[in-house]
Design a protein around this motif. Structure first.
Motif, mmCIF file in Angstrom:
data_model
loop_
_atom_site.group_PDB
_atom_site.id
_atom_site.type_symbol
_atom_site.label_atom_id
_atom_site.label_comp_id
_atom_site.label_asym_id
_atom_site.label_seq_id
_atom_site.Cartn_x
_atom_site.Cartn_y
_atom_site.Cartn_z
ATOM 1 N N GLN A 188 0.803 -1.219 0.000
ATOM 2 C CA GLN A 188 0.000 0.000 0.000
ATOM 3 C C GLN A 188 0.839 1.274 0.000
ATOM 4 N N HIS A 189 2.167 1.137 0.138
ATOM 5 C CA HIS A 189 3.064 2.306 0.157
ATOM 6 C C HIS A 189 2.620 3.310 1.224
ATOM 7 N N THR A 190 2.239 2.803 2.376
ATOM 8 C CA THR A 190 1.670 3.627 3.440
ATOM 9 C C THR A 190 2.600 3.677 4.643
ATOM 10 N N ASN A 191 2.818 4.876 5.186
ATOM 11 C CA ASN A 191 3.581 5.004 6.428
ATOM 12 C C ASN A 191 2.802 4.345 7.555
ATOM 13 N N VAL A 192 3.514 3.659 8.452
ATOM 14 C CA VAL A 192 2.867 3.000 9.585
ATOM 15 C C VAL A 192 3.426 3.585 10.878
ATOM 16 N N LEU A 193 2.525 4.032 11.753
ATOM 17 C CA LEU A 193 2.915 4.590 13.046
ATOM 18 C C LEU A 193 2.447 3.652 14.156
ATOM 19 N N LEU A 194 3.402 3.017 14.820
ATOM 20 C CA LEU A 194 3.104 2.117 15.933
ATOM 21 C C LEU A 194 3.004 2.948 17.212
ATOM 22 N N ILE A 195 1.920 2.754 17.955
ATOM 23 C CA ILE A 195 1.687 3.561 19.155
ATOM 24 C C ILE A 195 1.604 2.649 20.377
ATOM 25 N N GLU A 196 2.280 3.064 21.445
ATOM 26 C CA GLU A 196 2.277 2.315 22.703
ATOM 27 C C GLU A 196 2.550 3.320 23.822
ATOM 28 N N GLU A 197 2.213 2.957 25.029
ATOM 29 C CA GLU A 197 2.364 3.906 26.139
ATOM 30 C C GLU A 197 3.789 4.456 26.232
ATOM 31 N N SER A 198 4.770 3.570 26.186
ATOM 32 C CA SER A 198 6.162 4.019 26.273
ATOM 33 C C SER A 198 6.916 3.848 24.955
ATOM 34 N N ALA A 199 6.341 3.083 24.024
ATOM 35 C CA ALA A 199 6.973 2.769 22.725
ATOM 36 C C ALA A 199 8.299 2.027 22.901
ATOM 37 N N THR A 200 8.434 1.278 24.002
ATOM 38 C CA THR A 200 9.694 0.566 24.247
ATOM 39 C C THR A 200 9.496 -0.928 24.496
ATOM 40 N N ASP A 201 8.302 -1.441 24.259
ATOM 41 C CA ASP A 201 8.061 -2.869 24.466
ATOM 42 C C ASP A 201 7.577 -3.534 23.173
ATOM 43 N N LEU A 202 6.269 -3.561 22.960
ATOM 44 C CA LEU A 202 5.735 -4.207 21.757
ATOM 45 C C LEU A 202 6.124 -3.455 20.491
ATOM 46 N N CYS A 203 6.332 -2.146 20.599
ATOM 47 C CA CYS A 203 6.835 -1.380 19.442
ATOM 48 C C CYS A 203 8.184 -1.931 18.984
ATOM 49 N N CYS A 204 9.035 -2.269 19.972
ATOM 50 C CA CYS A 204 10.349 -2.835 19.646
ATOM 51 C C CYS A 204 10.207 -4.186 18.950
ATOM 52 N N HIS A 390 7.067 5.120 -13.186
ATOM 53 C CA HIS A 390 6.775 4.398 -11.953
ATOM 54 C C HIS A 390 6.102 5.332 -10.943
ATOM 55 N N LEU A 391 6.606 6.570 -10.863
ATOM 56 C CA LEU A 391 6.037 7.543 -9.936
ATOM 57 C C LEU A 391 4.589 7.873 -10.305
ATOM 58 N N ILE A 392 4.354 8.098 -11.608
ATOM 59 C CA ILE A 392 3.003 8.424 -12.071
ATOM 60 C C ILE A 392 2.050 7.267 -11.784
ATOM 61 N N LYS A 393 2.535 6.051 -12.020
ATOM 62 C CA LYS A 393 1.696 4.874 -11.775
ATOM 63 C C LYS A 393 1.321 4.770 -10.301
ATOM 64 N N ASN A 394 2.314 5.039 -9.429
ATOM 65 C CA ASN A 394 2.047 4.979 -7.987
ATOM 66 C C ASN A 394 1.009 6.010 -7.560
ATOM 67 N N ILE A 395 1.206 7.234 -8.038
ATOM 68 C CA ILE A 395 0.332 8.320 -7.608
ATOM 69 C C ILE A 395 -1.071 8.170 -8.177
ATOM 70 N N LEU A 396 -1.153 7.977 -9.503
ATOM 71 C CA LEU A 396 -2.464 7.914 -10.150
ATOM 72 C C LEU A 396 -3.167 6.590 -9.897
ATOM 73 N N GLY A 397 -2.407 5.502 -10.062
ATOM 74 C CA GLY A 397 -3.036 4.181 -9.986
ATOM 75 C C GLY A 397 -3.411 3.742 -8.603
ATOM 76 N N LYS A 398 -2.614 4.111 -7.591
ATOM 77 C CA LYS A 398 -2.860 3.592 -6.252
ATOM 78 C C LYS A 398 -3.322 4.667 -5.286
ATOM 79 N N ARG A 399 -2.517 5.698 -5.135
ATOM 80 C CA ARG A 399 -2.761 6.620 -4.032
ATOM 81 C C ARG A 399 -3.992 7.491 -4.239
#
Length: 553
Positions: A188-204, A390-399
């Motif tokens: 999906q070419h999507t940024n993923v943000l993992l969130i946790e109380e301290s970000a030092t356990d399951l995030c790791c 490739h850039l045009i395909k990503n932007i137009l076709g997917k995003r």
């Protein structure tokens, strides 16, 4: 960097900048010095990476909370990030202020349709630390067997006992979550943000697993060690509390790092040629977690380590107290024993021909090979034309398509991604997805069963198959030596030897931690110094050697 094995320690600004350059993340992310002197937070490392648009004032406002911290960038530009969440129980005014702050931060990494962002609160999508601790405690009880009678008494109900611990199910859920994150980044070419109380356990755990699955560098020995330094040691995982090294309180104890190693072991045993290290390496690494002479897994944070090793908190000491790093394996093992840590069957990345090197420079050095998403381009087209298309395909076709009508996304996208990948041949230097269906999730036998004689398979297990393969390798090597002798090729420099496994019937399936006959003809595991060789021809220059296991390993 630790010069002995090129493990990147991530304790300098230069290390972070090099990692950004290696992953091509330096276009959208920057290494910051805001926490030098720990003026923002003692929980944060001295140096870390954030989106370019995030200001120093934003970082300092809530002591680093609510700030997306960069973990890794995918070959397509999508990034994996983690964030320490705000406390959930706040008064309305504080909550509204923090929400407005977060909205502003999210806009720096979510700019539809060009930059998409998926947030994942791991505290709600994965088991709690208490659940993990409870499951592992029950799981360990299965292997605390005093005698043969107890072993056979539990053997008849082994599977029901194993399932009741819930440990393997937790491993399955964690691996599934890592695949979901990989699907967002890769497909999906999507940024993923993992969130946790301290970000030092399951995030790791999740960030490390995703990198092992998507970045072949993290599957080399030095790359894996650098990954642990980055995400766990410098990342601020509370080893002191989670491992309960001081036996002060059981409340904070949870085998989070062991959970990661169990998950990585599943990948190692499913795809052995993809890893430069062995399951024995993972076993001794898990043992090292509880060896107190190493600073690597002893402290809760970089600040705690710096304070206790600089002499500041130890007024009676005339000089700083120096710990060892676990990555110097010579502290624990002699060279022969270290050979067991390296995988002789590792499928090294082939080096490009000189004629291909010029064109290879333009391509991303870590481009992944996901069969179902890669598109072959005409060899006659120029680089810039190809990249623009490739850039045009990503932007137009997917995003833009997803931006206009996000409901078009298939609800079974994960399953489609998983099944499609597993229907194609495996690229050991590309994306790796673990098999998580049915009985694919196994018990890490070498670690948990090694001290139970009744659990050993004499002359069986994976070690027997490895012995047969190594016999064949030895035969091929000897033929190559004969061919080279006929060509009268002179050898120069040191000759590295490859110890070979013979008489596999004498070995236990839990080798090298257990042997059937102590006085047997020196059984051995091959060493893998191949990574240091300049070309494959050097393989023929080595004699055979045996590793003596009659002494201590």
């Amino acid at each position: 960097t630790d010069g002995r094995n090129q493990t990147v320690m991530f304790d300098t600004l230069e290390d972070w900048r090099d990692e950004l350059e290696r992953t091509k993340g330096n276009v959208k992310y920057k290494a910051v010095t805001t926490n030098e002197g720990y003026r923002v937070s003692e929980k944060l490392p001295l140096y870390f990476v954030v989106p370019i648009c995030v200001s120093e004032e934003n970082i300092m406002k809530y002591e680093g909370r609510g700030i997306p911290i960069w973990c890794w960038s995918c070959h397509n530009g999508a990034a994996l990030l983690k964030m320490s969440a705000f406390p959930k129980e706040q008064d309305d005014i504080t909550s509204q202020t923090q929400k407005a702050f977060l909205d502003g931060i999210y806009k720096t990494i979510s700019k539809p349709p060009y930059e998409l962002l998926k947030m994942d609160d791991l505290s709600s999508s994965l088991p709690s630390l208490q659940d993990i601790q409870t499951a592992h405690t029950r799981f360990k009880q299965l292997f605390l067997i005093d005698n043969s009678t107890d072993f056979w008494a539990t053997d008849v109900k082994w599977f029901s006992l194993l399932e009741s611990t819930n440990w393997l199910e937790i491993i399955r859920r964690v691996l599934k979550k890592a695949i979901e994150v990989a699907e967002c980044l890769e497909r999906q070419h999507t940024n993923v943000l993992l969130i946790e109380e301290s970000a030092t356990d399951l995030c790791c755990v999740i960030s490390s697993l995703v990198q092992v699955m998507m970045d072949s560098y993290s599957r080399t020995k030095s790359g894996f060690q650098s990954l642990i330094q980055k995400e766990w040691v410098i990342g601020g995982h509370g080893f002191l509390d989670r491992c309960n090294h001081l036996h002060k309180s059981d409340k904070e104890e949870a085998p989070v790092f062991l959970l990661l190693l169990n998950c990585v072991w599943q990948l190692v045993q499913q795809y052995p040629p993809a890893f430069e290290f062995t399951e024995t390496y993972l076993t001794v690494l898990s043992d090292s977690l509880y060896v107190p002479i190493f600073s690597t897994f002893f402290f809760n944070s970089q600040h705690q380590k710096d304070t206790n090793t600089s002499g500041e908190s130890l007024k009676t000491q005339s000089s700083p107290f120096r710990f060892l790093t676990v990555w110097d394996w010579s502290v624990q093992f002699d060279p022969k024993a270290q050979a067991f840590l390296n995988n002789p069957l590792y499928a090294e990345r082939p080096k490009p021909d000189k004629s291909q090197r010029k064109t290879a420079r333009f391509k991303h050095q870590r481009q992944l090979s996901l069969p179902l998403t890669q598109t072959k381009s005409s060899t006659k087209r120029g680089f810039f034309r190809e990249e623009t298309d490739h850039l045009i395909k990503n932007i137009l076709g997917k995003r833009i398509g997803k931006f206009i009508n996000p409901s078009d996304e298939l609800p079974n996208g994960f399953r489609e991604f998983y099944d499609s990948w597993h229907s194609k041949p495996v690229d050991y230097h590309g994306l790796l997805l673990p098999r998580i269906d049915g009985p694919e999730i196994k018990v890490w036998a070498q670690r948990y069963l090694r001290w139970i004689p009744e659990a050993q398979l004499h002359g069986g297990g994976t070690i027997a198959a490895a012995a047969k393969i190594l016999d064949l390798m030895e035969e091929v090597q000897s033929l190559q030596v004969k061919m080279d002798e006929e060509r009268s090729q002179a050898t120069s420099g040191d000759i590295h030897s490859v110890p070979m496994l013979r008489n596999s019937a004498r070995l236990s399936s839990l080798f090298p931690f257990a042997l059937l006959q102590r006085q047997s003809v020196k059984p051995a595991l091959p060493t893998s110094t191949w990574k240091d060789l300049e070309d494959e021809d050097d393989l023929v220059k080595r004699d055979d050697e045996f590793v003596d296991l009659s002494g201590d390993v």
